[in-house]
Motif scaffolding. Structure first.
Motif, PDB file in Angstrom:
ATOM      1  N   CYS A 194       0.830  -1.210   0.000  1.00  0.00           N
ATOM      2  CA  CYS A 194       0.000   0.000   0.000  1.00  0.00           C
ATOM      3  C   CYS A 194       0.857   1.250   0.000  1.00  0.00           C
ATOM      4  O   CYS A 194       0.547   2.228  -0.700  1.00  0.00           O
ATOM      5  CB  CYS A 194      -0.937   0.008   1.202  1.00  0.00           C
ATOM      6  SG  CYS A 194      -2.214  -1.262   1.139  1.00  0.00           S
ATOM      7  N   GLU A 195       1.942   1.227   0.762  1.00  0.00           N
ATOM      8  CA  GLU A 195       2.858   2.370   0.777  1.00  0.00           C
ATOM      9  C   GLU A 195       3.426   2.595  -0.623  1.00  0.00           C
ATOM     10  O   GLU A 195       3.431   3.727  -1.133  1.00  0.00           O
ATOM     11  CB  GLU A 195       3.989   2.131   1.776  1.00  0.00           C
ATOM     12  CG  GLU A 195       5.003   3.260   1.819  1.00  0.00           C
ATOM     13  CD  GLU A 195       6.237   2.944   2.639  1.00  0.00           C
ATOM     14  OE1 GLU A 195       7.204   3.712   2.550  1.00  0.00           O
ATOM     15  OE2 GLU A 195       6.257   1.919   3.363  1.00  0.00           O
ATOM     16  N   ASN A 196       3.887   1.525  -1.267  1.00  0.00           N
ATOM     17  CA  ASN A 196       4.444   1.651  -2.618  1.00  0.00           C
ATOM     18  C   ASN A 196       3.388   2.091  -3.627  1.00  0.00           C
ATOM     19  O   ASN A 196       3.669   2.903  -4.512  1.00  0.00           O
ATOM     20  CB  ASN A 196       5.095   0.336  -3.050  1.00  0.00           C
ATOM     21  CG  ASN A 196       6.372   0.062  -2.281  1.00  0.00           C
ATOM     22  OD1 ASN A 196       7.078   0.982  -1.890  1.00  0.00           O
ATOM     23  ND2 ASN A 196       6.644  -1.205  -2.027  1.00  0.00           N
ATOM     24  N   ASP A 197       2.177   1.573  -3.484  1.00  0.00           N
ATOM     25  CA  ASP A 197       1.091   1.990  -4.373  1.00  0.00           C
ATOM     26  C   ASP A 197       0.758   3.468  -4.179  1.00  0.00           C
ATOM     27  O   ASP A 197       0.355   4.146  -5.124  1.00  0.00           O
ATOM     28  CB  ASP A 197      -0.153   1.136  -4.148  1.00  0.00           C
ATOM     29  CG  ASP A 197       0.013  -0.293  -4.652  1.00  0.00           C
ATOM     30  OD1 ASP A 197       1.010  -0.566  -5.368  1.00  0.00           O
ATOM     31  OD2 ASP A 197      -0.853  -1.131  -4.338  1.00  0.00           O
ATOM     32  N   TYR A 224       2.942   5.805  -3.547  1.00  0.00           N
ATOM     33  CA  TYR A 224       3.929   6.574  -4.325  1.00  0.00           C
ATOM     34  C   TYR A 224       3.560   6.581  -5.810  1.00  0.00           C
ATOM     35  O   TYR A 224       3.665   7.619  -6.470  1.00  0.00           O
ATOM     36  CB  TYR A 224       5.344   6.008  -4.142  1.00  0.00           C
ATOM     37  CG  TYR A 224       5.809   5.989  -2.705  1.00  0.00           C
ATOM     38  CD1 TYR A 224       5.540   7.043  -1.839  1.00  0.00           C
ATOM     39  CD2 TYR A 224       6.503   4.902  -2.206  1.00  0.00           C
ATOM     40  CE1 TYR A 224       5.976   7.015  -0.518  1.00  0.00           C
ATOM     41  CE2 TYR A 224       6.935   4.867  -0.892  1.00  0.00           C
ATOM     42  CZ  TYR A 224       6.665   5.922  -0.051  1.00  0.00           C
ATOM     43  OH  TYR A 224       7.083   5.902   1.242  1.00  0.00           O
ATOM     44  N   LEU A 225       3.132   5.435  -6.321  1.00  0.00           N
ATOM     45  CA  LEU A 225       2.729   5.359  -7.723  1.00  0.00           C
ATOM     46  C   LEU A 225       1.532   6.260  -7.993  1.00  0.00           C
ATOM     47  O   LEU A 225       1.500   6.996  -8.984  1.00  0.00           O
ATOM     48  CB  LEU A 225       2.403   3.911  -8.114  1.00  0.00           C
ATOM     49  CG  LEU A 225       1.870   3.718  -9.529  1.00  0.00           C
ATOM     50  CD1 LEU A 225       2.898   4.140 -10.566  1.00  0.00           C
ATOM     51  CD2 LEU A 225       1.455   2.256  -9.737  1.00  0.00           C
ATOM     52  N   GLU A 226       0.547   6.207  -7.087  1.00  0.00           N
ATOM     53  CA  GLU A 226      -0.645   7.038  -7.253  1.00  0.00           C
ATOM     54  C   GLU A 226      -0.290   8.524  -7.179  1.00  0.00           C
ATOM     55  O   GLU A 226      -0.824   9.334  -7.935  1.00  0.00           O
ATOM     56  CB  GLU A 226      -1.684   6.671  -6.193  1.00  0.00           C
ATOM     57  CG  GLU A 226      -3.019   7.320  -6.395  1.00  0.00           C
ATOM     58  CD  GLU A 226      -3.763   6.821  -7.632  1.00  0.00           C
ATOM     59  OE1 GLU A 226      -4.629   7.581  -8.127  1.00  0.00           O
ATOM     60  OE2 GLU A 226      -3.494   5.711  -8.111  1.00  0.00           O
ATOM     61  N   ALA A 227       0.608   8.877  -6.277  1.00  0.00           N
ATOM     62  CA  ALA A 227       1.055  10.275  -6.185  1.00  0.00           C
ATOM     63  C   ALA A 227       1.750  10.688  -7.488  1.00  0.00           C
ATOM     64  O   ALA A 227       1.519  11.794  -8.004  1.00  0.00           O
ATOM     65  CB  ALA A 227       1.997  10.459  -4.997  1.00  0.00           C
TER      66      ALA A 227
END
Length: 186
Positions: free
Chosen positions: A46-49, A51-54
């Motif tokens: 979720c943390e990595n997702d 960053y991708l969403e940001a």
């Protein structure tokens, strides 16, 4: 690194933006996700997702003065969606419990008379939160944004569980009164 400079890196499409975001906010975003998912690997995903969403949302958004809030909202939504996907019954029951608590003071989205512009409703909630003292605001946000349990909140702020429960009960009643004064039908 300042938030404005991190946003500039995103706007320049510089991959260093993700690294700087992770350095500055990674632990907080992970904790937020872990508090919702209760699973280490899922929280990391979720943390990595987040960053991708940001990366995908900046631009057009430029949250220079509220970068953490922007990221936290993304992380929270991703984490909640992940819980829904995995149908975690325990967590699902907890989310239903929170929904039931808030039903008393927030208009039903299914009632056509209660359909309102999200920005107006958000401003009403923010107005309510601005009127609260720091202690009450922290308790409210920890419960209804971060989804902390009553015991987690009492441990975090060194309060008794009964104080937290009483405060939350009174805050829900105050929120209901505030929203009714703002013209919302409950």
């Amino acid at each position: 690194m300042e938030d404005e400079k991190i946003i500039e890196l995103y706007l320049e499409r510089n991959e260093e933006a993700i690294e700087r975001t992770s350095e500055k906010f990674g632990n907080r975003l992970f904790s937020l996700s872990f508090g919702i998912t209760e699973d280490f690997e899922t929280a990391e995903e979720c943390e990595n997702d987040t960053y991708l969403e940001a990366w995908n949302r900046i631009p057009p958004h430029e949250p220079k003065s509220y970068l953490y809030a922007f990221l936290a909202r993304i992380a929270r939504n991703i984490s909640l969606n992940r819980c829904r996907e995995k149908e975690r019954l325990k967590r699902k029951a907890f989310l239903c419990e929170l929904s039931t608590e808030m039903e008393e003071c927030i208009p039903s989205p299914d009632d056509t008379e209660c359909r309102i512009d999200d920005m107006i409703f958000a401003e009403a909630i923010n107005g309510f939160l601005r009127k609260l003292g720091e202690e009450k605001r922290n308790i409210f946000v920890r419960r209804y944004f971060y989804l902390d349990s009553v015991s987690e909140i009492s441990n975090r702020f060194s309060f008794s569980e009964s104080k937290v429960k009483t405060t939350l009960f009174r805050l829900r009643k105050s929120l209901k009164d505030h929203l009714e004064k703002e013209g919302f039908e409950i």
